[in-house]
Motif scaffolding. Structure first.
Motif, PDB file in Angstrom:
ATOM      1  N   ILE A   1      57.196  51.096  12.688  1.00 42.53           N
ATOM      2  CA  ILE A   1      56.754  50.246  12.079  1.00 42.53           C
ATOM      3  C   ILE A   1      57.042  51.054  10.540  1.00 42.53           C
ATOM      4  CG2 ILE A   1      55.152  49.111  10.427  1.00 42.53           C
ATOM      5  CD1 ILE A   1      53.315  49.224  13.177  1.00 42.53           C
ATOM      6  N   VAL A   2      57.238  51.934  10.055  1.00 43.92           N
ATOM      7  CA  VAL A   2      57.156  53.334   8.956  1.00 43.92           C
ATOM      8  C   VAL A   2      58.840  53.091   9.333  1.00 43.92           C
ATOM      9  CG1 VAL A   2      57.114  55.046   8.116  1.00 43.92           C
ATOM     10  CG2 VAL A   2      55.277  54.294   9.380  1.00 43.92           C
ATOM     11  N   ASN A   3      59.478  53.558  10.171  1.00 44.97           N
ATOM     12  CA  ASN A   3      60.314  53.197   9.848  1.00 44.97           C
ATOM     13  C   ASN A   3      61.419  51.778  10.038  1.00 44.97           C
ATOM     14  OD1 ASN A   3      62.400  55.893  10.504  1.00 44.97           O
ATOM     15  ND2 ASN A   3      60.612  55.562  12.833  1.00 44.97           N
ATOM     16  N   THR A   4      60.706  50.908  10.360  1.00 44.82           N
ATOM     17  CA  THR A   4      61.329  49.840   9.714  1.00 44.82           C
ATOM     18  C   THR A   4      61.441  49.411   8.476  1.00 44.82           C
ATOM     19  OG1 THR A   4      60.601  48.725  11.995  1.00 44.82           O
ATOM     20  CG2 THR A   4      60.518  47.115  10.207  1.00 44.82           C
TER      21      THR A   4
ATOM     22  N   LEU B   1      64.605  38.897   8.740  1.00 38.09           N
ATOM     23  CA  LEU B   1      64.367  39.447  10.198  1.00 38.09           C
ATOM     24  C   LEU B   1      62.973  40.467  10.324  1.00 38.09           C
ATOM     25  CD1 LEU B   1      64.397  37.305  12.045  1.00 38.09           C
ATOM     26  CD2 LEU B   1      66.453  38.148  12.714  1.00 38.09           C
ATOM     27  N   LEU B   2      63.344  41.396  10.488  1.00 39.42           N
ATOM     28  CA  LEU B   2      63.445  42.672  11.069  1.00 39.42           C
ATOM     29  C   LEU B   2      60.922  43.251   9.477  1.00 39.42           C
ATOM     30  CD1 LEU B   2      65.388  45.534  10.768  1.00 39.42           C
ATOM     31  CD2 LEU B   2      64.605  44.478  12.726  1.00 39.42           C
ATOM     32  N   THR B   3      61.236  42.183   8.802  1.00 40.49           N
ATOM     33  CA  THR B   3      60.008  41.839   7.656  1.00 40.49           C
ATOM     34  C   THR B   3      59.162  40.951   9.155  1.00 40.49           C
ATOM     35  OG1 THR B   3      60.720  40.916   6.419  1.00 40.49           O
ATOM     36  CG2 THR B   3      60.881  43.008   5.876  1.00 40.49           C
ATOM     37  N   GLN B   4      59.063  39.829   8.890  1.00 43.01           N
ATOM     38  CA  GLN B   4      59.361  38.339   9.975  1.00 43.01           C
ATOM     39  C   GLN B   4      58.570  39.443  11.782  1.00 43.01           C
ATOM     40  OE1 GLN B   4      61.602  35.245  10.454  1.00 43.01           O
ATOM     41  NE2 GLN B   4      61.669  35.233   8.445  1.00 43.01           N
TER      42      GLN B   4
ATOM     43  N   THR C   1      55.398  47.926   1.984  1.00 42.00           N
ATOM     44  CA  THR C   1      55.935  46.351   1.040  1.00 42.00           C
ATOM     45  C   THR C   1      55.242  46.778  -0.214  1.00 42.00           C
ATOM     46  OG1 THR C   1      54.601  45.700   3.815  1.00 42.00           O
ATOM     47  CG2 THR C   1      54.625  44.780   1.028  1.00 42.00           C
ATOM     48  N   LEU C   2      54.770  47.868  -0.040  1.00 47.95           N
ATOM     49  CA  LEU C   2      53.568  47.291  -2.482  1.00 47.95           C
ATOM     50  C   LEU C   2      55.275  48.884  -2.285  1.00 47.95           C
ATOM     51  CD1 LEU C   2      52.804  48.037  -4.863  1.00 47.95           C
ATOM     52  CD2 LEU C   2      51.046  50.010  -3.488  1.00 47.95           C
ATOM     53  N   VAL C   3      55.853  49.935  -1.946  1.00 48.29           N
ATOM     54  CA  VAL C   3      57.096  50.552  -2.214  1.00 48.29           C
ATOM     55  C   VAL C   3      58.518  49.661  -2.710  1.00 48.29           C
ATOM     56  CG1 VAL C   3      58.469  52.728  -1.226  1.00 48.29           C
ATOM     57  CG2 VAL C   3      56.202  52.187  -1.319  1.00 48.29           C
TER      58      VAL C   3
ATOM     59  N   ILE D   1      57.029  37.950   1.995  1.00 49.83           N
ATOM     60  CA  ILE D   1      56.619  38.965   1.717  1.00 49.83           C
ATOM     61  C   ILE D   1      54.913  38.610   2.100  1.00 49.83           C
ATOM     62  CG2 ILE D   1      55.763  40.965  -0.017  1.00 49.83           C
ATOM     63  CD1 ILE D   1      58.236  42.201   1.598  1.00 49.83           C
ATOM     64  N   PHE D   2      55.205  38.117   1.227  1.00 50.09           N
ATOM     65  CA  PHE D   2      53.895  36.836   0.909  1.00 50.09           C
ATOM     66  C   PHE D   2      53.457  36.800   2.183  1.00 50.09           C
ATOM     67  CE2 PHE D   2      55.313  35.662  -2.985  1.00 50.09           C
ATOM     68  CZ  PHE D   2      55.059  36.274  -4.208  1.00 50.09           C
ATOM     69  N   THR D   3      53.608  36.513   3.582  1.00 45.41           N
ATOM     70  CA  THR D   3      53.223  36.009   4.514  1.00 45.41           C
ATOM     71  C   THR D   3      53.046  37.541   4.460  1.00 45.41           C
ATOM     72  OG1 THR D   3      55.423  34.601   4.798  1.00 45.41           O
ATOM     73  CG2 THR D   3      54.566  35.648   7.220  1.00 45.41           C
ATOM     74  N   LEU D   4      53.385  38.762   5.277  1.00 50.71           N
ATOM     75  CA  LEU D   4      52.771  39.887   5.414  1.00 50.71           C
ATOM     76  C   LEU D   4      51.780  39.893   4.772  1.00 50.71           C
ATOM     77  CD1 LEU D   4      54.381  42.088   7.766  1.00 50.71           C
ATOM     78  CD2 LEU D   4      54.608  43.347   5.972  1.00 50.71           C
ATOM     79  N   LEU D   5      51.760  39.588   3.615  1.00 54.04           N
ATOM     80  CA  LEU D   5      49.851  39.708   2.933  1.00 54.04           C
ATOM     81  C   LEU D   5      49.063  39.491   3.479  1.00 54.04           C
ATOM     82  CD1 LEU D   5      51.886  40.748  -1.079  1.00 54.04           C
ATOM     83  CD2 LEU D   5      50.980  42.771   0.586  1.00 54.04           C
ATOM     84  N   ARG D   6      49.410  37.550   3.280  1.00 53.32           N
ATOM     85  CA  ARG D   6      48.580  36.959   3.876  1.00 53.32           C
ATOM     86  C   ARG D   6      47.896  37.730   5.675  1.00 53.32           C
ATOM     87  NH1 ARG D   6      51.740  33.356   1.143  1.00 53.32           N
ATOM     88  NH2 ARG D   6      52.931  32.417   3.781  1.00 53.32           N
ATOM     89  N   ARG D   7      49.257  38.302   6.373  1.00 49.23           N
ATOM     90  CA  ARG D   7      48.026  38.476   7.349  1.00 49.23           C
ATOM     91  C   ARG D   7      47.612  39.876   6.935  1.00 49.23           C
ATOM     92  NH1 ARG D   7      50.534  39.568  13.007  1.00 49.23           N
ATOM     93  NH2 ARG D   7      48.031  39.164  13.700  1.00 49.23           N
ATOM     94  N   ILE D   8      48.460  40.043   6.133  1.00 52.46           N
ATOM     95  CA  ILE D   8      47.187  41.328   5.946  1.00 52.46           C
ATOM     96  C   ILE D   8      45.939  41.035   5.760  1.00 52.46           C
ATOM     97  CG2 ILE D   8      46.716  43.543   4.182  1.00 52.46           C
ATOM     98  CD1 ILE D   8      49.890  44.177   4.448  1.00 52.46           C
ATOM     99  N   SER D   9      45.540  39.873   4.573  1.00 52.87           N
ATOM    100  CA  SER D   9      44.346  39.999   4.548  1.00 52.87           C
ATOM    101  C   SER D   9      43.250  39.193   5.156  1.00 52.87           C
ATOM    102  CB  SER D   9      44.608  38.181   3.440  1.00 52.87           C
ATOM    103  OG  SER D   9      45.308  37.426   3.766  1.00 52.87           O
ATOM    104  N   GLU D  10      44.124  38.855   6.589  1.00 57.44           N
ATOM    105  CA  GLU D  10      43.532  38.715   7.429  1.00 57.44           C
ATOM    106  C   GLU D  10      42.094  39.968   8.206  1.00 57.44           C
ATOM    107  OE1 GLU D  10      46.200  37.292  10.564  1.00 57.44           O
ATOM    108  OE2 GLU D  10      46.525  35.301   9.194  1.00 57.44           O
ATOM    109  N   PHE D  11      42.485  40.917   7.755  1.00 57.80           N
ATOM    110  CA  PHE D  11      41.884  42.349   8.198  1.00 57.80           C
ATOM    111  C   PHE D  11      41.231  42.700   7.398  1.00 57.80           C
ATOM    112  CE2 PHE D  11      45.068  41.494  10.756  1.00 57.80           C
ATOM    113  CZ  PHE D  11      44.910  41.329  12.233  1.00 57.80           C
ATOM    114  N   PRO D  12      40.085  41.820   6.589  1.00 54.57           N
ATOM    115  CA  PRO D  12      39.317  43.190   5.355  1.00 54.57           C
ATOM    116  C   PRO D  12      39.056  44.522   5.458  1.00 54.57           C
ATOM    117  CG  PRO D  12      38.451  40.922   6.549  1.00 54.57           C
ATOM    118  CD  PRO D  12      39.463  40.619   7.183  1.00 54.57           C
ATOM    119  N   ALA D  13      38.683  44.409   7.171  1.00 55.17           N
ATOM    120  CA  ALA D  13      37.912  45.590   7.294  1.00 55.17           C
ATOM    121  C   ALA D  13      39.203  46.904   6.388  1.00 55.17           C
ATOM    122  CB  ALA D  13      37.802  45.658   8.843  1.00 55.17           C
ATOM    123  N   GLY D  14      40.407  46.639   7.082  1.00 52.64           N
ATOM    124  CA  GLY D  14      41.315  47.699   6.067  1.00 52.64           C
ATOM    125  C   GLY D  14      41.011  47.939   4.563  1.00 52.64           C
TER     126      GLY D  14
END
Length: 1765
Positions: free
Chosen positions: A1397-1400, A1419-1422, A1443-1445, A1460-1473
């Motif tokens: 993930i980091v290297n991607t 495509l990799l971010t997808q 993603t921020l960087v 990026i917005f799709t990735l952020l929305r996926r992050i929002s699904e885990f509010p514990a993080g």
């Protein structure tokens, strides 16, 4: 006595003083020679003391040094003096010239040195030999010096003496040397020492004189060759040194001699197992000295390997060194790598290093700088000529091998090689046979002697190629017999001599011109033998009988070629008689004349003509074989006796058939009879000279015509009376115990008397019948069964014999079976077939002891006992149950047909299961299968004298001692060969006899080949050319790589390991220079594999072996990275993985890049991989003072050694050191341990133990911790690190870069991640330690390689290295890895997934600026957004931070922002993080807080995605992220509307279009968000819709009615109409959920009503017609929701308040309704009243409380009125 010695010592000193003084330069040459002679005589007088002898020998060296060393300066000091007047009057010359002594004195001394070297060699054991001197024609060598550099010797002296005369007697006679080996050795040592002084001091001056060169070429070289065979190490050492000096100064003149020295001295001694260890060591040391001369190696190749008439000397040398450098084989001790192996390895590496240095200096090697497109310069004309010669030599070598193996089938291959015309002609074949070197002289003779028509034409054309005109008969015959070997068959000799006679006779001038006559019957002039250097042309025109009176004519007439024919045989027999050591009474001239009477058509030849022939043969022997047979043995007589017998029979047949015919036929027959008498006459002399009576008797039996035929004894004649009588003589003359010495062209051997008597066994005392049965047995042994058993077979085949006995039947089947024989009887060549073996077994079983076989022919009948029958198949008897092939091998070896009998031995030993049996078998197999020692039929006698074959033969002799056996087999069975027979196969390795004839051949050969060409290039300046390329090919063909690998891996010596690695590097440099990518690749793979293996098996310790391989590996990576392919890169990566495991990599490679959190701290990582082997700690005592103490102790020891301390001080110091060493060993158990011994490094001057800078490996230190530090510092600056940096990658070619990417792709995948349907193939570890290491590598290796792959891809590349070369590989690899994880796999590889993930993200961050790569990056971010929840939740914070960087550093396109917005929305699904959400909000803040970024978002139409993302975070349950997201939702549009943002006008004007989506997002949060978020959302909605005049309020005045209408219809009405979803499976909502839903709906209703009431006036003004419609529609919704089943009181209250306000407004009551004739208020009540009939009354009561009283009064009045009714 002492006084005499003292006086003589002073005399010696006086001699050297006289020679050295200025006046001594003008001594005469004889005087200088006499001074040297006097000094030597003093040193060798019997009464000389040891001191006097040593002093005299030292003075001799000084004299030689003065004579030869000062010649150049001395020759320039010619003095001229004016004579006195008295002397001038007597002399015509007024001046007197004084010339210094020079070349003539040097010639005397040099011949004197040659005499010393040959001292004692001609002395017999005992007294001086008294044999009369042998007259021999002297052949002087010729100089190879250019005329401009050459000086001749001085003229003859006044006394008539010549410089050709031998030195006078020096008191060293043969008698004095006899039996005094020490004296001989001392004299040789003295001569060699003086010779070395002369060569080293004056070699260049000696080379300027032809006379001195002649002495060097002849006497000196011959003596050196003799002395090289000494047992004295001193003599051998000095001889080898002298040979080296000859190479340095005289190689131009000694081409052949130097070849002989190399093959017969250096290579033979160094490679033969019979030489002592010290001798082999000396020879190898001398070879090493040669190998260290770069120009000499180049000249060896150019002068020998490229010359068709010379040995491939350079190739032979390299092969020998490679073989000698090979370490001991498996099963032998590792320490058996001796100094001989080391010397051979050093020689090989010296050759490689010299080539490497030249390639490196002209290639301008820098670290990693290999210009593949650059190569050697265009070949010059000289190089082209060398290539042509080498190619010609290659073709001629193949042609010779082809012809020697099978002449009858060689025509097509020779035509393909371009050596024969197509179609083939006799002339082209004759030219091939005449001028092709390497042809087997025996096979050439057999081919020319065959009777086929084409062979006859070739024979005629072959003899016509000789320049016969003007040559004497002996000289012409000598020239012809030097080109082939006379065959053994009499008819072949007859045909060859007849063709020679015709060709020679036809080439001579006729006496008179005659037309139409037979040219062979025309009288011609035959030249006499030449004397001196008279040219043949002069002899052609010389006079005949008409010469002046008193002078003998120079030519004689001959009438026909028959005379030449007879004379040729007479010359051969004369040659045999005069030069056979076994003939005691030599043929006199008178006897020779008598034997040749009447041979010229009945006339005698002139006596002077025959005398010339006689003297020519007497002075110079004709060697029929081209080489010298062993002394005391001769073999021609037997063949000539056979030939004589054939001549008798042929002549008799001709006389009988042609009796009474013309004289020509009779003359021919008589000529043949004359030849026969000549041959027999000479043969009788030889017979009489045989050594033993047994040999004489056997020879009579062999040569008697009545007992044999042209091929030898004839079994058909064995029972005649004459033959029986001769056979009886043999039996009586050969008693038990006697032997017969026999020989042929392959050598000589001894036959015991028992085998001799087998020939005539039936004539012994107990067997008195005819010896035919014994002849059968003996003929079977010699391979001629078909001749000897023909009588037996024909006898047994008679009808009356068939039914006699079982034994006779079995024997008859064996004799007559076609599979076991031919028309002449059993055939030994078929003896091993299955059919023959079966029949032979039948004979053995059917003929027991005591049985007999009765046979008969026309001469009578006789009985054969069973023992003789079984001799035919002796090897199949009871004790020998195998096929009789072993006996065939032995006998065939004796009869000179080794190549036929050993073919099956070779094929048998070559089987894999036989190779590893015994040392003897291995040695024999190498001898059999070596191409240089044989051909496809087995060992080739013609190649037996090559250096390779001799070395292999020596190995066989030493490996097969007496008593050992070799087990061989083929398809027919197996059998045993004793060691004696094995050694007979290797007989060709015997030493060559160095006699006058041998040396004469050397001198002749030196005149026939091209001169030694010294290289004219200055090697330090001239770049390597195609010649060096060919030399490299020769070296690689010798396969040095396995030897170097074995030396590194198996020899426990650090120096050897370091040498082996140096050899690898040198070969790689040479290969890179010549663009030999395949060679470089194989070398690099070997080096890298060795390094990786050493590191893997070191257990984490940085051993010396590991350091050596590491130093070589990093240089290879640095130098040849541009040539690497995938395999080489994988090897380099394996090394780096091992270095990582040992913690030797620098931090920027071993520590992985990661993201930091929003607080700036590094994220906590799951992939916290540490090196497998932690670095050892530096010992506490390893401080600078400690090392300084060690240095002081070392200095003290050295100082003590220099000052010469006493024994007690040294002993005390030794005890002190030993005690200190013991203490250090006890205090430290981490000391470096290694299996290598020796010290491959030397301490660098001024070096400090703590100095981390290391220039080369291995490190000179014993502390493991300090070694680790130094090696790590070395690796940080090594090629491994540099090649992965930006500068290193820029130097790598695009192709190599692509291969590196492929290798990283292959290695950056966990071993368990295999394709579907496959299973990982991992070997079970041997123990727990190995299992732990394997487990670490399974995890660490893919992670490390993935990091390197990412670093490589992200490294900025130059324009020539387009990223498109590797990006498809990288992107596809990452995509496959992510898809594998998305599919739910890889749960056990969390560490690798984290790095994936980091290297991607790293790839996306670094490469997003490349527009060509954006689609694949997105495509990799997808793929990242599609990761399973388990993986995504574990790595959400990393994804968010990455993603921020990415957002901060890249200008993402439209599709990228979507991802990026799709990735952020996926992050929002885990509010514990919390960290992930925080980073995501930071990302949103970056866009929203930066006007430029926000403007870019708006321009890319990304506002909806932004709102969706903000809504996703705002919907979270009371998190900081949700609050921030709600705040952004509420402030963004007002800021745009109020112009608070510095945006372009078009962006600011978009707020109207963004207003409704923003409100909708807030409405969604209000409806679906948590309770707290919902309440906050309603607050923000109220602020946006109701507030006015604040910074966050909207400019309502700018909003049109339609905008509000859209807001109400799309935002507020849906919010009002929203209902909470049902529970799972349709279950009812909980009371809490129902209450929350009701509250949200009430808030929505309240908000709708407030919006209507607040903005109604403006709406009415802006849209009087549209507002009533909107109002009634919203009222319908409110009524509908208020009357629903789930309706609550708050909705009714909100509706009630709305109606109350509008009812109280008079203006509203006047508004028209969309319906004609109705006000809007009436229409509103028309909507509400049907659903809520009580609501209107409640509103009216509120507005008019008195209306209630009036209503009640009206009601009461109504009731009153109704009561009376």
């Amino acid at each position: 006595m002492e006084l005499r010695c003292s006086r003589q010592k002073k005399e010696v000193g006086l001699l050297i003083d006289c020679l050295r003084c200025p006046a001594g330069e003008y001594l005469s040459d004889p005087m200088v020679w006499h001074m040297v002679k006097k000094c030597f005589q003093i040193s060798r007088q019997p009464t000389a003391t040891h001191l006097l002898r040593s002093s005299a020998e030292g003075m001799l060296q000084q004299m030689v040094l003065t004579i030869f060393g000062t010649q150049k300066e001395r020759s320039q000091r010619i003095r001229v003096r004016e004579l006195p007047e008295a002397a001038t009057a007597q002399s015509a010359q007024p001046l007197q010239v004084y010339k210094p002594y020079g070349f003539r004195a040097m010639h005397f001394v040099l011949r004197f040195l040659a005499f010393l070297l040959a001292y004692g060699r001609s002395a017999p054991q005992g007294a001086k030999a008294k044999a009369e001197p042998k007259l021999k024609k002297v052949r002087r060598p010729r100089s190879r010096s250019p005329s401009s550099e050459r000086r001749t010797g001085t003229p003859r002296s006044n006394d008539g003496s010549s410089d050709q005369e031998s030195p006078p007697d020096l008191g060293l006679t043969d008698a004095a040397a006899a039996g005094k080996e020490d004296l001989v050795v001392d004299t040789h040592c003295l001569g060699l020492s003086l010779l070395n002084v002369a060569l080293e001091s004056g070699g260049d001056e000696i080379a300027r004189s032809d006379e001195l060169i002649g002495v060097i070429q002849d006497d000196i070289c011959k003596s050196l060759l003799h002395n090289s065979r000494t047992a004295s190490l001193n003599v051998l050492s000095l001889s080898l040194r002298a040979i080296f000096n000859l190479f340095l100064h005289f190689k131009r003149h000694l081409k052949v001699q130097l070849e002989i020295f190399f093959t017969s001295v250096h290579l033979k001694i160094a490679g033969c197992g019979t030489a002592t260890y010290e001798q082999r060591e000396l020879a190898l040391e001398s070879l090493l000295e040669f190998c260290r001369e770069p120009a000499l190696m180049l000249e060896l190749y150019e002068n020998y390997d490229c010359d068709v008439r010379c040995t491939n000397l350079f190739e032979t040398l390299v092969k020998f060194l490679v073989t000698g450098a090979a370490p001991p084989k498996e099963g032998q001790a590792r320490g058996a790598f001796s100094s001989l192996n080391k010397l051979a390895l050093s020689g090989l590496l010296s050759i490689l290093h010299s080539l490497s240095l030249r390639c490196e200096s002209h290639k301008h090697f820098r670290l990693g700088d290999v210009a593949v497109d650059r190569g050697p310069s265009t070949p010059t004309s000289g190089e082209t000529e060398l290539q042509r010669k080498k190619e010609q030599k290659r073709r001629l070598t193949i042609a010779a091998r082809t012809f020697n193996s099978e002449p009858s089938k060689s025509t097509a291959p020779l035509q393909s090689l371009g050596l024969l015309s197509n179609p083939v002609t006799p002339e082209s074949f004759a030219e091939f046979l005449r001028h092709t070197p390497g042809l087997d002289m025996v096979i050439v003779g057999e081919y020319l002697g065959k009777r086929h028509d084409f062979n006859g034409q070739v024979r005629k054309a072959f003899l016509e190629t000789f320049p016969f005109p003007g040559l004497g008969l002996v000289e012409a015959l000598r020239m012809v017999l030097a080109t082939f070997r006379l065959p053994g068959e009499a008819q072949c000799i007859d045909r060859l001599m007849e063709a020679y006679a015709e060709a020679y006779f036809r080439a001579q001038l006729p006496v008179a011109e005659s037309a139409g006559e037979d040219p062979l019957k025309v009288t011609r002039w035959i030249p006499r033998e030449r004397s001196g250097e008279e040219a043949p042309e002069a002899r052609q025109t010389a006079g005949g009988p008409e010469d002046a009176a008193g002078e003998e004519p120079s030519r004689v007439p001959m009438t026909s070629s028959d005379t030449i024919f007879v004379l040729a045989f007479s010359i051969i027999m004369l040659n045999t008689d005069l030069h056979n050591p076994g003939v005691k009474k030599k043929m006199s001239f008178e006897e020779f004349v008598r034997n040749n009477r009447g041979i010229d058509s009945g006339k005698d030849m002139p006596a002077y003509f025959l005398r010339d022939i006689y003297e020519a043969i007497r002075d110079d022997e004709i060697r029929l074989h081209g080489d010298a047979p062993p002394e005391g043995e001769y073999v021609e007589v037997y063949n000539l006796q056979i030939f004589a017998a054939n001549i008798f029979s042929t002549a008799a047949r001709e006389l009988q058939a042609k009796f009474g015919t013309p004289d020509t036929i009779a003359h021919s027959a008589m000529t043949r009879l004359s030849i026969a008498f000549v041959v027999l006459a000479a043969g009788c002399t030889v017979i009489a000279a045989r050594q033993t009576v047994c040999q004489k008797a056997l020879l009579e039996l062999m040569s008697e015509d009545a007992c044999g035929n042209e091929n030898g004894p004839d079994p058909a004649k064995a029972c005649t009376s004459t033959c029986k009588s001769l056979a009886c003589d043999v039996v009586s003359a050969c008693p038990a115990g006697s032997t017969v010495r026999v020989e042929d062209e392959t050598g000589s051997w001894t036959i015991p008397a028992e085998d001799v008597q087998n020939i005539v066994k039936e004539l012994s005392a107990e067997h008195t019948s005819c010896p035919c049965a014994a002849a059968v047995n003996q003929a079977n042994k010699t391979g001629t069964v078909q001749k000897a058993t023909k009588v037996v077979s024909s006898s047994l085949a008679k009808p009356d014999k068939i039914s006699q006995t079982v034994c006779e039947k079995a024997l008859l089947e064996l004799m007559s079976e076609d599979a076991c024989g031919n028309e002449n009887g059993p055939d030994p060549a078929k003896a091993c077939t299955s059919t023959c073996k079966s029949l032979a077994c039948d004979v053995v079983s059917a003929c027991p002891a005591g049985s007999t076989v009765r046979v008969e022919d026309e001469t009578g009948s006789w009985t054969i006992p069973a023992e003789d029958v079984q001799n035919i198949v002796k090897e199949l008897s009871a004790e020998h149950t195998s096929c009789p092939c072993a006996a065939a091998v032995n006998q065939a070896n004796k009869t000179g047909t080794v190549q036929k009998a050993t073919k099956v031995v070779s094929s048998s030993l070559a089987k894999p299961d036989k190779i590893s049996q015994t040392v003897c078998e291995k040695a024999l197999l190498e001898l059999m299968s070596e191409d240089a020692c044989g051909n496809e039929n087995g060992p080739d006698p013609a190649k037996a004298c090559t250096s390779t074959c001799k070395s292999l033969a020596c190995d066989v002799v030493s490996a097969c001692p007496a008593g050992s056996t070799v087990r061989v087999e083929d398809e027919t069975g197996s059998w045993t060969i004793p060691a004696e027979d094995v050694q007979n196969i290797a007989k060709g390795g015997d030493e060559q006899v160095i006699d006058d004839f041998f040396w004469e051949g050397i001198l002749l050969r030196s005149e026939s080949i091209e001169a030694f060409a010294s290289t004219e290039r200055l090697l330090s300046e001239a770049p390597p050319t195609t010649t060096e390329r060919d030399m490299l090919q020769v070296i690689t063909d010798c396969e040095p790589l396995p030897v170097l690998t074995h030396c590194y891996e198996c020899v426990p010596d650090a120096g050897v390991a370091l040498q082996a690695m140096t050899g690898f590097q040198d070969l790689a440099r040479i290969g890179a220079y010549f663009d030999n990518v395949e060679l470089v690749s194989s070398l690099v793979r070997s080096i890298l594999s060795s390094c990786a293996g050493a590191a893997a098996f070191s257990g984490g310790a940085v051993t010396v072996r590991c350091q050596i391989a590491l130093g070589a590996s990093e240089k290879c990576v640095g130098h040849f990275a541009s040539l690497f392919r995938e395999a080489e890169w994988r090897g380099a990566l394996d090394v780096m993985l091992q270095l990582w495991a040992m913690d030797l990599l620098p931090s920027h490679l071993s520590e992985f890049d990661d993201f930091s959190g929003t607080d700036g701290k590094p994220l906590e990582s799951l992939c916290n991989i540490r090196p497998l082997f932690p670095p050892p700690a530096v010992r506490q005592d390893n401080d600078p003072s400690h090392h300084a103490g060690d240095a002081r102790r070392s200095d003290a020891k050295a100082a003590a050694a220099d000052s010469g301390d006493g024994f007690l001080e040294s002993l005390a110091r030794w005890f002190e050191d030993e005690t200190r060493d013991d203490e250090e060993e006890e205090a430290s158990d981490g000391r470096l341990k290694d299996d290598l011994i020796g010290t491959p490094f030397a301490a660098r001057p001024g070096g400090d133990a703590n100095d981390a800078e290391v220039e080369a490996l291995p490190v000179n230190c014993t502390d493991p911790g300090l070694v680790h530090q130094k090696v790590k510092a070395y690796v940080a600056r090594s090629g491994f690190v540099e090649v992965l940096g930006a500068t290193g990658i820029a130097k790598v070619s695009p192709e190599s870069l692509q291969c590196l990417a492929k290798a990283l792709v292959q290695l950056s995948k966990p071993s368990r991640w295999v394709a579907q349907g496959q299973s990982p193939t991992t070997a079970e570890p041997a123990d727990e330690v190995q299992a732990g290491r394997a487990s670490w590598h399974d995890v660490a290796d893919p992670v490390f390689c993935l990091e390197l792959l990412t670093n490589l891809t992200c490294t900025p590349l130059p324009a020539s290295h387009c990223l498109s070369h590797i990006w498809p590989l990288v992107s596809t690899h990452f995509e496959k890895l992510l898809q594998y994880v998305i599919a739910g796999n890889g749960l056990s590889e969390m560490q690798f997934i984290e790095r994936l993930i980091v290297n991607t993200l790293r790839l996306c961050i670094r490469l997003i600026g490349n527009s060509e790569l954006v689609p694949t990056l997105l495509l990799l971010t997808q793929h990242l957004s599609r990761l399973p929840a388990q993986h995504f939740a574990a790595h959400a914070e990393r994804i968010a931070c990455g993603t921020l960087v990415l957002v901060q550093e890249a200008n993402l396109p439209h599709s990228g922002l979507c991802n990026i917005f799709t990735l952020l929305r996926r992050i929002s699904e885990f509010p514990a993080g919390v960290g992930a959400c925080s980073a995501s909000i930071e990302c949103l803040n970056f866009w929203l807080s930066d006007d430029q970024e926000l403007s870019r978002l708006l321009s890319l139409q990304q506002f909806p995605e932004l709102l969706r993302t903000l809504k996703a975070f705002a919907s979270q349950n009371s998190t900081p992220a949700s609050a921030t997201a709600l705040s952004h939702l509420s402030t963004l549009v007002p800021q745009l509307a109020r112009g608070a943002r510095s945006l372009p006008m078009e962006a600011q004007s978009q707020w109207r279009s963004l207003w409704v989506p923003t409100l909708q997002a807030l409405a969604d949060v209000a409806r679906d968000g948590s309770q707290r978020c919902s309440a906050q959302a309603f607050v923000y909605l109220q602020r946006l819709l109701l507030e006015c005049g604040t910074d966050l309020s909207l400019p309502w005045e700018q909003l049109e009615f339609n905008a509000w209408k859209e807001c109400l219809e799309q935002v507020l009405v849906p919010l009002l109409q929203s209902h909470p979803p049902e529970g799972a499976d349709g279950a009812a909502l909980t009371p809490g959920s129902q209450e929350a839903a009701a509250t949200r709906q009430a808030n929505a209703a309240q908000l709708v009503c407030r919006v209507l009431l607040t903005h109604m006036p403006s709406w009415l003004r802006s849209s009087p017609d549209g507002f009533p419609v909107l109002f009634l529609r919203i009222l319908h919704v409110l009524v509908s929701e208020a009357t629903a089943e789930t309706a609550k009181l708050p909705l009714v209250e909100s509706l009630k308040n709305l109606l109350l306000v509008i009812s109280a407004d008079p203006a509203f009551g006047e508004l028209p309704s969309p319906k004609q004739g109705e006000t809007l208020l009436e229409a509103a009540w028309g909507v509400v009243s049907p659903a809520l009939p009580e609501l209107r009354r409640e509103v009216q009561l509120i507005l008019d409380p008195s209306a209630e009283d009036r209503a009640q009064e009206e009601v009461a009045g109504a009731e009153t009125t109704s009561e009376p009714a």
